[in-house]
Design a protein around this motif. Structure first.
Motif, PDB file in Angstrom:
ATOM      1  N   GLU A 244     -14.264  -5.573  -6.522  1.00 34.99           N
ATOM      2  CA  GLU A 244     -14.080  -4.232  -5.965  1.00 34.99           C
ATOM      3  C   GLU A 244     -12.957  -3.458  -6.634  1.00 34.99           C
ATOM      4  N   THR A 245     -12.014  -4.129  -7.268  1.00 35.93           N
ATOM      5  CA  THR A 245     -10.870  -3.461  -7.878  1.00 35.93           C
ATOM      6  C   THR A 245     -10.597  -4.089  -9.244  1.00 35.93           C
TER       7      THR A 245
ATOM      8  N   CYS B 292      -2.550  -6.104  11.649  1.00 34.26           N
ATOM      9  CA  CYS B 292      -2.206  -7.466  11.235  1.00 34.26           C
ATOM     10  C   CYS B 292      -2.299  -7.610   9.723  1.00 34.26           C
ATOM     11  N   ASP B 293      -3.321  -6.998   9.124  1.00 34.60           N
ATOM     12  CA  ASP B 293      -3.468  -7.062   7.664  1.00 34.60           C
ATOM     13  C   ASP B 293      -2.298  -6.378   6.969  1.00 34.60           C
ATOM     14  N   VAL B 294      -1.854  -5.247   7.505  1.00 31.05           N
ATOM     15  CA  VAL B 294      -0.724  -4.531   6.917  1.00 31.05           C
ATOM     16  C   VAL B 294       0.541  -5.389   7.002  1.00 31.05           C
TER      17      VAL B 294
ATOM     18  N   ILE C 188      -2.446  -6.336  -1.897  1.00 29.84           N
ATOM     19  CA  ILE C 188      -2.533  -4.892  -1.659  1.00 29.84           C
ATOM     20  C   ILE C 188      -3.945  -4.386  -1.947  1.00 29.84           C
ATOM     21  N   ALA C 189      -4.537  -4.879  -3.044  1.00 29.89           N
ATOM     22  CA  ALA C 189      -5.905  -4.473  -3.391  1.00 29.89           C
ATOM     23  C   ALA C 189      -6.892  -4.924  -2.316  1.00 29.89           C
TER      24      ALA C 189
ATOM     25  N   ALA D 136      -9.271  -2.454  -0.166  1.00 24.93           N
ATOM     26  CA  ALA D 136     -10.727  -2.641  -0.244  1.00 24.93           C
ATOM     27  C   ALA D 136     -11.333  -2.961   1.118  1.00 24.93           C
ATOM     28  N   ASP D 137     -10.590  -3.658   1.974  1.00 23.98           N
ATOM     29  CA  ASP D 137     -11.127  -4.087   3.270  1.00 23.98           C
ATOM     30  C   ASP D 137     -10.842  -3.097   4.389  1.00 23.98           C
ATOM     31  N   TRP D 138     -10.127  -2.024   4.083  1.00 22.30           N
ATOM     32  CA  TRP D 138      -9.645  -1.132   5.146  1.00 22.30           C
ATOM     33  C   TRP D 138     -10.789  -0.529   5.953  1.00 22.30           C
TER      34      TRP D 138
END
Length: 267
Positions: free
Chosen positions: A82-83, A167-169, A228-229, A233-235
């Motif tokens: 994806e990146t 949580c991801d952040v 970070i990528a 991508a999952d946001w």
């Protein structure tokens, strides 16, 4: 079938060329340190400056890296690309897989010589240790790209998606803070080991400290960038759920445990 075979060859070719070029460059990298005028007296007395062959192999490594990134593709069971950092992580994952094969070959060769011919080598143990360090570090980057790193999902899976994003952040921020702390605390030591090309101090004397210490910092930066990528991508993806419990499998485990318990009582 020919297209599939050609693609498979490319998947193996460029990581193999990159690995071969980097093996040469890592072993003879003191020549570049001398060429740059950064060497100490020991390196200046033991190595000449980098020559045309060294720069040609460096160019070959760059070409193999560019072509490998261009032709990088996932296989069954791997996540999508994806990146741009995904391509780099996937390519380095292929390099890591080749290193595992080489490592197994080195260990098999040493076992054969040591226990069958009784002529052990002076280099296989240190080379295995050295390669294992590269494999350990690079596989961590590949694991981050595939989202296969160790995580505890018990609470995460029951949270709504907005809270999962929080949580991801937090987890990504902690990874970045850790990477920054590693670089801040270890930069001077890694630089010094690298510039004096510190070796292992054995008969084979590979430059394990000179190479692995800087590689730890480099991989930490790449892991932070990959995290970070992944976050970006999952946001906008839907809620995540990991590992649905198989009730039938649980029941089979209970029945097996009961049977073993009853057998133990009768015994």
């Amino acid at each position: 079938m020919s297209i599939r075979a050609t693609t498979s060859i490319k998947d193996i070719l460029w990581p193999a060329v990159f690995t071969a070029c980097m093996a040469w460059l890592v072993w003879y990298f003191p020549r570049f340190i001398v060429f740059a005028g950064l060497a100490n007296d020991n390196l200046n007395s033991g190595y000449l400056g980098a020559g045309p062959i060294d720069f040609a192999i460096m160019a070959g490594a760059v070409v193999a890296l560019v072509m490998g990134l261009r032709h990088a593709r996932t296989t069954a069971g791997e996540g999508v690309i994806e990146t741009p950092i995904d391509r780099l992580s996937l390519f380095l994952g292929r390099v890591t897989m080749l290193l595992v094969v080489i490592l197994v070959g080195v260990m098999f060769y040493e076992v054969m010589l040591r226990y069958i011919f009784e002529r052990p080598t002076l280099w296989a143990n240190e080379l295995s240790l050295w390669m294992a360090g590269f494999i350990f570090l690079l596989s961590g980057l590949y694991s981050m790209q595939q989202r296969n790193h160790i995580r505890i999902y018990l609470l995460y899976d029951v949270l709504p998606r907005p809270v999962q994003r929080i949580c991801d952040v937090i987890s990504t921020a902690l990874i970045c803070v850790f990477a920054f702390a590693m670089i801040w605390g270890s930069w001077n030591e890694a630089r010094d080991k690298f510039l004096r090309w510190e070796t292992f101090g054995t008969a084979f004397d590979p430059p394990i400290p000179a190479t692995l210490k800087p590689l730890v910092l480099l991989v930490m930066v790449l892991v932070a960038l990959q995290a970070i990528a992944n976050l970006i991508a999952d946001w906008h993806k839907g809620p995540e759920s990991h590992g649905v419990i198989d009730e039938g499998e649980v029941e089979d485990m209970i029945q097996t445990a009961r049977a073993q318990h009853e057998q133990g009582r009768h015994d």
